[in-house]
Design a protein around this motif. Structure first.
Motif, PDB file in Angstrom:
ATOM      1  N   GLY A  18       9.776   3.181  10.547  1.00  0.00           N
ATOM      2  CA  GLY A  18       9.309   3.686   9.252  1.00  0.00           C
ATOM      3  C   GLY A  18       8.471   2.695   8.482  1.00  0.00           C
ATOM      4  O   GLY A  18       7.968   1.715   9.024  1.00  0.00           O
ATOM      5  N   LYS A  19       8.319   2.978   7.202  1.00  0.00           N
ATOM      6  CA  LYS A  19       7.528   2.119   6.326  1.00  0.00           C
ATOM      7  C   LYS A  19       8.002   2.313   4.898  1.00  0.00           C
ATOM      8  O   LYS A  19       8.715   3.284   4.607  1.00  0.00           O
ATOM      9  CB  LYS A  19       6.034   2.402   6.461  1.00  0.00           C
ATOM     10  N   ALA A  20       7.573   1.425   4.007  1.00  0.00           N
ATOM     11  CA  ALA A  20       8.078   1.479   2.637  1.00  0.00           C
ATOM     12  C   ALA A  20       7.740   2.816   1.968  1.00  0.00           C
ATOM     13  O   ALA A  20       8.538   3.358   1.204  1.00  0.00           O
ATOM     14  CB  ALA A  20       7.503   0.323   1.830  1.00  0.00           C
ATOM     15  N   THR A  21       6.568   3.348   2.261  1.00  0.00           N
ATOM     16  CA  THR A  21       6.141   4.605   1.626  1.00  0.00           C
ATOM     17  C   THR A  21       7.122   5.753   1.875  1.00  0.00           C
ATOM     18  O   THR A  21       7.277   6.626   1.034  1.00  0.00           O
ATOM     19  CB  THR A  21       4.729   4.992   2.141  1.00  0.00           C
ATOM     20  N   VAL A  22       7.772   5.739   3.041  1.00  0.00           N
ATOM     21  CA  VAL A  22       8.633   6.881   3.385  1.00  0.00           C
ATOM     22  C   VAL A  22      10.125   6.542   3.266  1.00  0.00           C
ATOM     23  O   VAL A  22      10.968   7.205   3.874  1.00  0.00           O
ATOM     24  CB  VAL A  22       8.305   7.445   4.799  1.00  0.00           C
ATOM     25  N   LEU A  23      10.460   5.523   2.456  1.00  0.00           N
ATOM     26  CA  LEU A  23      11.867   5.089   2.368  1.00  0.00           C
ATOM     27  C   LEU A  23      12.799   6.230   1.940  1.00  0.00           C
ATOM     28  O   LEU A  23      13.901   6.367   2.450  1.00  0.00           O
ATOM     29  CB  LEU A  23      12.010   3.854   1.462  1.00  0.00           C
ATOM     30  N   GLN A  58       0.837  -1.199   0.000  1.00  0.00           N
ATOM     31  CA  GLN A  58       0.000   0.000   0.000  1.00  0.00           C
ATOM     32  C   GLN A  58       0.874   1.251   0.000  1.00  0.00           C
ATOM     33  O   GLN A  58       1.803   1.383   0.811  1.00  0.00           O
ATOM     34  CB  GLN A  58      -0.896   0.022   1.247  1.00  0.00           C
ATOM     35  N   LEU A  59       0.593   2.152  -0.931  1.00  0.00           N
ATOM     36  CA  LEU A  59       1.225   3.471  -0.914  1.00  0.00           C
ATOM     37  C   LEU A  59       0.340   4.320   0.001  1.00  0.00           C
ATOM     38  O   LEU A  59      -0.797   4.652  -0.348  1.00  0.00           O
ATOM     39  CB  LEU A  59       1.274   4.044  -2.331  1.00  0.00           C
ATOM     40  N   HIS A  60       0.854   4.633   1.184  1.00  0.00           N
ATOM     41  CA  HIS A  60       0.032   5.297   2.203  1.00  0.00           C
ATOM     42  C   HIS A  60      -0.092   6.797   1.946  1.00  0.00           C
ATOM     43  O   HIS A  60       0.918   7.502   1.951  1.00  0.00           O
ATOM     44  CB  HIS A  60       0.662   5.112   3.586  1.00  0.00           C
ATOM     45  N   SER A  61      -1.327   7.263   1.776  1.00  0.00           N
ATOM     46  CA  SER A  61      -1.536   8.716   1.715  1.00  0.00           C
ATOM     47  C   SER A  61      -1.330   9.329   3.095  1.00  0.00           C
ATOM     48  O   SER A  61      -1.175  10.532   3.229  1.00  0.00           O
ATOM     49  CB  SER A  61      -2.967   9.017   1.262  1.00  0.00           C
ATOM     50  N   GLY A  62      -1.370   8.467   4.112  1.00  0.00           N
ATOM     51  CA  GLY A  62      -1.261   8.935   5.491  1.00  0.00           C
ATOM     52  C   GLY A  62      -2.600   8.893   6.208  1.00  0.00           C
ATOM     53  O   GLY A  62      -2.664   9.040   7.428  1.00  0.00           O
ATOM     54  N   THR A  93       4.243  10.353  -0.905  1.00  0.00           N
ATOM     55  CA  THR A  93       3.410   9.783  -1.971  1.00  0.00           C
ATOM     56  C   THR A  93       3.517  10.638  -3.230  1.00  0.00           C
ATOM     57  O   THR A  93       3.696  10.132  -4.330  1.00  0.00           O
ATOM     58  CB  THR A  93       1.946   9.678  -1.486  1.00  0.00           C
ATOM     59  N   TYR A  94       3.418  11.959  -3.049  1.00  0.00           N
ATOM     60  CA  TYR A  94       3.545  12.856  -4.206  1.00  0.00           C
ATOM     61  C   TYR A  94       4.915  12.665  -4.866  1.00  0.00           C
ATOM     62  O   TYR A  94       5.030  12.612  -6.085  1.00  0.00           O
ATOM     63  CB  TYR A  94       3.403  14.326  -3.785  1.00  0.00           C
ATOM     64  N   VAL A 115     -18.608   6.481   2.883  1.00  0.00           N
ATOM     65  CA  VAL A 115     -17.356   6.219   2.155  1.00  0.00           C
ATOM     66  C   VAL A 115     -16.567   7.520   1.997  1.00  0.00           C
ATOM     67  O   VAL A 115     -17.129   8.547   1.616  1.00  0.00           O
ATOM     68  CB  VAL A 115     -17.649   5.664   0.736  1.00  0.00           C
ATOM     69  N   VAL A 116     -15.271   7.455   2.300  1.00  0.00           N
ATOM     70  CA  VAL A 116     -14.387   8.604   2.090  1.00  0.00           C
ATOM     71  C   VAL A 116     -13.262   8.167   1.147  1.00  0.00           C
ATOM     72  O   VAL A 116     -12.600   7.153   1.391  1.00  0.00           O
ATOM     73  CB  VAL A 116     -13.794   9.107   3.427  1.00  0.00           C
ATOM     74  N   MET A 117     -13.083   8.953   0.067  1.00  0.00           N
ATOM     75  CA  MET A 117     -12.027   8.625  -0.896  1.00  0.00           C
ATOM     76  C   MET A 117     -10.747   9.359  -0.523  1.00  0.00           C
ATOM     77  O   MET A 117     -10.778  10.538  -0.160  1.00  0.00           O
ATOM     78  CB  MET A 117     -12.458   9.035  -2.300  1.00  0.00           C
ATOM     79  N   VAL A 118      -9.611   8.634  -0.575  1.00  0.00           N
ATOM     80  CA  VAL A 118      -8.306   9.218  -0.201  1.00  0.00           C
ATOM     81  C   VAL A 118      -7.274   8.902  -1.294  1.00  0.00           C
ATOM     82  O   VAL A 118      -7.443   7.933  -2.035  1.00  0.00           O
ATOM     83  CB  VAL A 118      -7.806   8.653   1.164  1.00  0.00           C
ATOM     84  N   PRO A 119      -6.195   9.688  -1.367  1.00  0.00           N
ATOM     85  CA  PRO A 119      -5.199   9.429  -2.424  1.00  0.00           C
ATOM     86  C   PRO A 119      -4.194   8.318  -2.089  1.00  0.00           C
ATOM     87  O   PRO A 119      -2.992   8.471  -2.262  1.00  0.00           O
ATOM     88  CB  PRO A 119      -4.502  10.787  -2.594  1.00  0.00           C
ATOM     89  N   ASP A 120      -4.688   7.172  -1.569  1.00  0.00           N
ATOM     90  CA  ASP A 120      -3.837   5.989  -1.384  1.00  0.00           C
ATOM     91  C   ASP A 120      -3.477   5.428  -2.751  1.00  0.00           C
ATOM     92  O   ASP A 120      -3.996   5.881  -3.783  1.00  0.00           O
ATOM     93  CB  ASP A 120      -4.598   4.899  -0.604  1.00  0.00           C
ATOM     94  N   GLY A 121      -2.660   4.412  -2.776  1.00  0.00           N
ATOM     95  CA  GLY A 121      -2.318   3.765  -4.038  1.00  0.00           C
ATOM     96  C   GLY A 121      -1.712   2.405  -3.773  1.00  0.00           C
ATOM     97  O   GLY A 121      -1.609   1.956  -2.627  1.00  0.00           O
ATOM     98  N   THR A 122      -1.309   1.752  -4.866  1.00  0.00           N
ATOM     99  CA  THR A 122      -0.623   0.465  -4.749  1.00  0.00           C
ATOM    100  C   THR A 122       0.819   0.683  -5.172  1.00  0.00           C
ATOM    101  O   THR A 122       1.074   1.342  -6.182  1.00  0.00           O
ATOM    102  CB  THR A 122      -1.275  -0.565  -5.700  1.00  0.00           C
ATOM    103  N   LEU A 123       1.752   0.159  -4.362  1.00  0.00           N
ATOM    104  CA  LEU A 123       3.153   0.239  -4.799  1.00  0.00           C
ATOM    105  C   LEU A 123       3.699  -1.169  -4.945  1.00  0.00           C
ATOM    106  O   LEU A 123       3.295  -2.082  -4.235  1.00  0.00           O
ATOM    107  CB  LEU A 123       3.999   1.109  -3.871  1.00  0.00           C
ATOM    108  N   ASP A 124       4.611  -1.326  -5.904  1.00  0.00           N
ATOM    109  CA  ASP A 124       5.188  -2.639  -6.150  1.00  0.00           C
ATOM    110  C   ASP A 124       6.379  -2.832  -5.223  1.00  0.00           C
ATOM    111  O   ASP A 124       7.387  -2.126  -5.332  1.00  0.00           O
ATOM    112  CB  ASP A 124       5.612  -2.734  -7.624  1.00  0.00           C
TER     113      ASP A 124
END
Ligand SMILES: Cc1cc2nc3c(=O)[nH]c(=O)nc-3n(C[C@H](O)[C@H](O)[C@H](O)COP(=O)(O)OP(=O)(O)OC[C@H]3O[C@@H](n4cnc5c(N)ncnc54)[C@H](O)[C@@H]3O)c2cc1C
Length: 382
Positions: free
Chosen positions: A341-346, A42-46, A64-65, A129-138
């Motif tokens: 930490g986490k992969a999103t913030v590497l 998961q690419l975390h929007s936070g 993420t940006y 339902v709330v939409m957020v700018p999450d994503g999928t990362l490989d």
């Protein structure tokens, strides 16, 4: 010298090379064979962290940006839906929304009917339902993009080379002792500074230098089925719990995760009951999940900062990261550790680590990783 060939080590060695620092990385197995190659993707929007910690949430959004800009081929810009399932979740919605807004995460409430049109496999009983700018990362491609670019820029990368001890000059670390599993020979590699980026193994590595760090390996289980049931990441809108995130990853849907604690990240196995538990959790979000063909179940250990004596304690540990200068904290000059930490913030973890490296080595070079597009992951092999 960087120890550990996961996402954190990858981003660090890339940053080092961009700032002109000679760098060598050693990894005991194949690249990404630790937690990095096994995470949820998961690419975390936070949004997941916003209620508990606005600054982690803000950092996730910012990273993420950046990753969408520098590592396009590893990111799916597919967004995420947080869904409220019952009255308790409904009571949590305003708290969640306010936390996201205060963290700078652009969110949008979506009518339930519209959400079900966008994602026809979603549980039709959902209430908000709330939409957020999450994503999928490989999980594999992203670190390989960093490794490929670092290697093209002159980094030396040695896989299947576990560090077995340190070399000292007085009490200061001046390099590592390692065992090359390919040639079956001992190696001593000198270094001005050694960066311990071994994630959940970081405590084992510092112990070789007679230094203790506050790190708890926190394993979690994931289960994948063979169908992409949603295009967006679906999260349960409530305080973090087991099995509350479903990530679409290529042709799979992956539900996770759980939270345990362990002393040894190499000694972990999926508890049998986790699989049924994960299926049940997934079905509350997407009821057809358990009807799909089973693909795999696996477990990986989070590198959590802090000491925890139980799984519940571990869940409450921060998801933040910390860069430790063992010269300052333990009188062991020459050794740094980056933990948590986490992969999103590497990339951000690497920036903070390499800022400290440069300060210690007297190098005046700014970080350029946020604006340097990475090579394709394929370039690592060519
Ligand atoms: C269940 C689970 C789900 C997760 N999901 C997500 C998610 O969806 N999104 C997200 O952003 N983050 C997620 N994370 C967090 C993320 O996976 C980790 O924060 C990240 O992968 C850690 O990377 P790392 O490089 O620090 O550690 P690792 O990838 O573990 O790398 C450390 C490396 O050090 C090596 N090593 C150890 N000892 C030695 C030695 N003596 N000598 C040489 N090498 C050594 C190991 O082999 C390993 O390859 C998840 C974590 C878990 C556990």
């Amino acid at each position: 010298m960087v120890i550990g060939g996961g996402g954190t080590g990858a981003a660090i060695i890339h940053d080092l090379r961009l700032r002109g620092v000679e760098a060598t990385l050693v990894e005991r197995g194949e690249l990404t064979s630790g937690t990095t190659g096994r995470h949820h993707g998961q690419l975390h929007s936070g949004a997941r962290y916003a209620v508990k910690d606005r600054s982690i949430a803000r950092e996730c959004m910012q990273e993420t940006y950046i990753l969408k800009r520098i590592a396009k081929e590893s990111i799916e810009d597919n967004y995420g839906l947080f869904v409220a399932l019952d009255d308790e979740d409904l009571a949590h919605v305003p708290v969640f929304v306010q936390a996201c807004v205060e963290s700078g995460i652009p969110i949008k409430e979506v009518p339930v009917a519209e959400a079900c049109e966008m994602e026809p496999n979603l549980n039709p009983q959902i209430k908000r339902v709330v939409m957020v700018p999450d994503g999928t990362l490989d999980a594999w491609r992203l670190p390989l993009q960093f490794f490929a670019t670092a290697r093209r820029n002159g980094a030396a990368i040695h896989t299947f080379t576990p560090v077995t001890g340190f070399r000292y000059g007085g009490s200061a670390v001046t390099g590592v002792q390692a065992y090359d599993l390919k040639t079956r020979s001992e190696r001593t590699i000198g270094a001005d500074l050694v960066i311990n980026a071994t994630g959940a193994w970081a405590g084992q590595v510092t112990r070789m230098a007679e230094v203790e760090i506050p790190i708890t390996p926190g394993p979690g289980t994931m289960v994948a089925v063979r169908k992409r049931l949603t295009n967006m990441v679906i999260s349960h809108l409530h305080p973090a719990d087991d099995g509350d995130i479903l990530v679409p990853q290529r042709g799979l849907s992956i539900i996770g995760t759980t939270q345990y604690r362990t002393d040894d990240p190499d000694d972990i196995a999926v508890p049998e009951e986790d699989i049924a538990n994960m299926y049940a959790c997934a079905d509350t979000l997407v009821p057809s999940f358990s009807a799909q063909k089973y693909h795999a179940a696996w477990i990986a250990a989070r590198p959590l900062v802090g000491a925890a004596s139980s799984a519940d304690d571990a869940r409450n540990l921060s998801r933040d990261f910390s860069v430790v200068d063992h010269g300052k904290s333990d009188g062991r000059e020459g050794l740094l550790s980056v933990i948590g930490g986490k992969a999103t913030v590497l990339r951000a973890m690497a920036e903070q680590t390499v800022d400290l490296v440069c300060a210690k080595l007297g190098i005046d070079e700014p970080c350029r990783t946020a604006n340097t597009e990475l090579l394709s992951h394929r370039a690592y092999f060519t």
